[in-house]
Design a protein around this motif. Structure first.
Motif: not given
Length: 835
Positions: A569-576, A578-588, A593-601
């Motif tokens: 899952x690729x994303x850079x926003x706050x709303x990404x 949960x999906x970044x965390x749930x994916x096998x590989x979250x890519x921020x 990218x926001x820090x939330x996205x980078x933390x979840x990835x």
């Protein structure tokens, strides 16, 4: 980014920082124990192979064979040095990764805003937090701007709380998230003294999850160790019954045990993963857990956000549509007087200190087109944050004369829905929206309202709004993005776009970006009420998901996972998040990218270049392939060693102790670097990224691959046993036979390492992939073999004799036949087209 921060906030001086650090320490939980070189050394000495070597050395000392004992001690040093080099290399790579993974924090020091590693925050620091950032210490707000924070990590409540320096609760806490605006807070507590530190010390005890590949390799090594123990006991008992010599029987058993235990495999796995992650780090791809490197190569579907991931996230204001005049203006005409109201209210509907690229553009457009800038005269006194599906936001400003401005912006369909237009008038605007969307533009609706008193509606949608027009942004696809997606498709990976934008814009950008799509776009509102089975079917058949929100993004990712897809899952926003965390590989995205996205990835691309993901996937495939080659090589070469040690003993041949521990340990020293250093350095085979991804659930070595390795090992064994009998039948004594067998096995080992570089392409094709380490180690081993054969003191020690050219030729020919037959197998494979 510039900050409108008061000049009186100067922060600490360097002297004050040092004093605070001495008194209160660093901003981290209990210091994590990091392995020192002593710890690494102790762990190495616990390895079964080293324990066996120590036992053999001790036996040689007891029986008075001091030369053999010295060699064994030297072997212990050599094996330990190789393992220490590998472990230390891995440790250093991990430490480098940890440094890059640590978030940076903005602080004010000496009247300057600087970024520092989070662990360097000290008590008394003035920290800046902004939308989408984690708060990294406890403190008191001293300045804020439209600041709200989510404290669910501490309270369990998911709603946002607005705070400022005058509010009753003006404290912020480490581990919470800034939802909107910005704030400066003075740090009061750090590390284990923070609220999260006191309740969350157990976090440091959480161990990294073991990957399926690690489990499979551990089971394999454990199984081989058990087999080794069984063979050791059998050989000891058999030899003792036959000879009655306990020491000799024990040495025979230990020799065989050393030949069985594949201790190189766990070392190779750790080396491959850690060094692989380190190499990716040097290319701007930060891997948070080295074990996910091999998962990268298994990705079957990439779910990507649009804005900032596929596109540049530049948000250039391209057009303005003024409702009153019914005209569309391009950027050269923004100075037209009739646009003043639309531009002004678009700016007022944005954050006073903007973070979003669109809002920054609207403020800049206001500055460039309005002669009278009144922003300092008004203050935000009430706000409705971005909410709804689709979302909108409303800001209420007031000046000292109580003159009000109520401005709203959001998805054009929701702004139209709350506006006082007739259906015919709305249809006219919808046509404009569709026209802009089909060109790939991002469209926002703008409206204004009027309200007296302070009894504001509970929901912003309850205001009576006057529709003003549309702001039309163009966020172009990134350069070379078509090439990137083509590489992804060539690798057999599916692509799905999951975005909050509307369908028309998403379709246009997808087309411009080279995304393959034959299905209609599906909106988040069409998904939310569906059953899991229906969502699974939608997820499987749909490429473009529009007007998506965190919960619907998460549903799509989980639906794909349930269908055994390996999801990135690729994303850079706050709303990404949960999906970044749930994916096998979250890519921020690391830059925007926001820090939330980078933390979840699990993976961060430092320069937001999507091509780096392709590089990561290729690296994952290369590493997985090379681990398999290393393990198959280990299996194939261990079989002839095991059988050469055991069969002469069990079959009662002329020289039952053809190999002693000295010969086996020499072979082990040769094989260790070959599998863990040489194969780790092996380049990617051609067409690796033209093949479909491997199935994640399949066994690491399937029965066909295992059978191939066993057959390779057995054929080499036949060659060794042939040369054994050939020497005996031609009158060779024990030293001559041992020299012939040992040389054949060394040649076979070198040839096997060359042949197994590819299980499809010929050895000549593999030579095109330069691997300097392979050449270096192969030449070194041949030189060592000649030293053993032809330097008298060494040959006496190894109990071998020199070979003439004819005998050496027979050894080389036998090794070549035993190994190079596999080239015929590969040729047949290529002709039949099987990979």
């Amino acid at each position: 980014m510039s900050y409108n921060i008061p000049e009186y906030l100067k922060g600490l001086s360097e002297t004050e920082v040092e004093a605070s650090r001495k008194e209160f320490g660093l901003n981290q939980l209990e210091a994590l124990h990091k392995d020192t070189w002593v710890d690494i050394l102790i762990n190495i000495l616990k390895e079964p192979m080293l324990i066996l070597l120590m036992c053999v050395s001790l036996i040689y000392v007891i029986v008075g064979d001091y030369a053999e004992a010295i060699f064994m001690f030297a072997a212990i040093v050599a094996v330990t040095a190789i393992s220490f080099y590998q472990d230390n290399r891995s440790k250093n790579a991990l430490e480098e990764l940890e440094k890059l993974n640590e978030p940076l924090s903005k602080v004010i020091r000496n009247s300057k805003i600087i970024e520092i590693p989070t662990h360097e925050i000290v008590v008394g620091d003035l920290c800046i937090t902004e939308e989408g950032k984690f708060i990294n210490a406890d403190g008191k707000i001293v300045y804020s701007n439209d600041f709200s924070v989510n404290e669910s990590s501490l309270t369990g409540e998911s709603y946002s709380v607005f705070k400022d320096d005058d509010s009753e609760d003006n404290l912020v806490y480490s581990g919470t998230i800034t939802v909107s605006g910005s704030a400066v807070f003075k740090v009061e507590k750090i590390g284990k003294e923070t609220r999260v530190g006191k309740i969350g010390k157990s976090i440091i005890d959480i161990k990294e999850e073991i990957s399926p590949l690690q489990l499979q390799i551990r089971r394999f090594v454990k199984g081989m160790a058990i087999i080794g123990l069984g063979i050791f006991l059998a050989v000891c008992i058999f030899s003792f019954i036959k000879t009655g010599n306990f020491v000799e029987s024990l040495l025979n058993g230990l020799t065989l045990a050393m030949s069985v235990i594949p201790e190189e495999i766990p070392v190779a796995f750790t080396t491959f993963m850690t060094i692989g992650a380190w190499k990716l780090m040097q290319k701007g791809i930060i891997i948070k857990r080295s074990s996910i490197v091999e998962t990268l190569g298994s990705v079957t579907v990439i779910c990507t956000d649009k804005t900032g991931t596929i596109t540049e996230n530049m948000m250039h204001l391209k057009h303005l549509y003024d409702y009153k005049s019914g005209k569309t203006y391009d950027e050269k005409e923004f100075g037209a007087g009739e646009l003043n109201e639309l531009i002004t209210y678009a700016m007022w509907s944005s954050e006073p200190v903007p973070f979003d690229p669109m809002e920054i553009t609207l403020h800049e457009t206001y500055e460039q087109t309005q002669s009278n800038d009144v922003r300092k005269d008004y203050h935000l006194f009430h706000e409705y944050p971005l909410e709804g599906k689709p979302p909108m936001m409303t800001h209420l400003f007031e000046n000292s004369e109580k003159s009000r401005i109520i401005a709203a912006k959001g998805a054009p369909e929701v702004i139209l829905a709350v506006s006082n237009l007739s259906e015919a008038e709305k249809d006219r605007v919808r046509k404009e929206i569709t026209k802009f969307g089909e060109q790939g533009y991002r469209v926002l609706g703008v409206a204004k309202s009027h309200f007296e008193g302070y009894n504001f509606p509970e929901k912003q949608q309850d205001f009576v709004f006057e529709f003003l027009g549309l702001t039309v942004f163009y966020d172009p696809p990134k350069k070379e993005i078509q090439k990137v997606f083509q590489q992804i498709y060539d690798a057999g990976i599916k692509v799905k776009v999951i975005t909050g934008d509307n369908a028309d814009t998403t379709k246009a950008i997808a087309l411009q970006s080279g995304i393959q799509n034959n299905a209609k776009a599906v909106a988040g509102s069409e998904i939310i009420e569906n059953s899991d089975e229906e969502i699974a079917q939608i997820a499987r058949n749909t490429t473009l998901f529009t007007r998506m929100f965190p919960d619907t993004k998460l549903k799509i990712v989980n639906a794909l996972k349930k269908q055994n897809e390996v999801v990135a899952m690729l994303g850079d926003g706050v709303n990404d998040g949960p999906a970044l965390k749930a994916a096998h590989i979250g890519v921020a995205m690391g830059s925007k990218g926001t820090e939330i996205a980078k933390s979840a990835a699990a993976l961060v691309i430092t320069d937001d270049n999507l091509e780096k993901l392709v590089v990561g996937i290729a690296a994952g495939r290369r590493i997985y392939s090379n681990i398999k080659k290393a393990v198959q090589y280990i299996i194939s070469i261990h079989i002839p060693i095991i059988l050469t040690v055991s069969l002469p003993l069990f079959l009662g041949w002329a020289f039952p102790q053809i190999f002693t521990p000295i010969h086996v340990i020499f072979l082990e020293i040769v094989m260790g670097p070959t599998c863990s250093i040489v194969y780790e350095n092996e380049p990617m085979e051609k067409n690796t990224m033209k093949r479909p991804p491997r199935i994640m659930s399949e066994t690491f070595l399937n029965w066909r691959e295992l059978t191939i390795s066993i057959i390779q090992g057995l054929v080499i064994t036949l060659g060794i046993l042939f040369i054994y009998q050939f020497s005996v039948q031609n009158g060779g004594n024990e030293e001559k036979t041992r020299a012939m067998v040992f040389s054949t096995l060394i040649f076979a080992n070198i040839l096997l390492s060359l042949v197994n570089r590819s299980f499809y392409y010929s050895v000549f094709e593999s030579f095109k992939n330069r691997n300097v380490l392979l050449a270096f180690i192969s030449i070194s081993v041949i030189v060592l073999l000649f030293v053993i054969l032809y330097i008298k003191p060494v040959s006496v020690f190894f109990k071998v004799t020199s070979l003439n050219a004819n005998e050496l030729g027979w050894a080389l020919l036998t090794a070549a036949v035993s190994v190079l037959w596999f080239e015929l197998y590969k040729l047949i494979k290529r002709i039949s087209g099987k990979k």
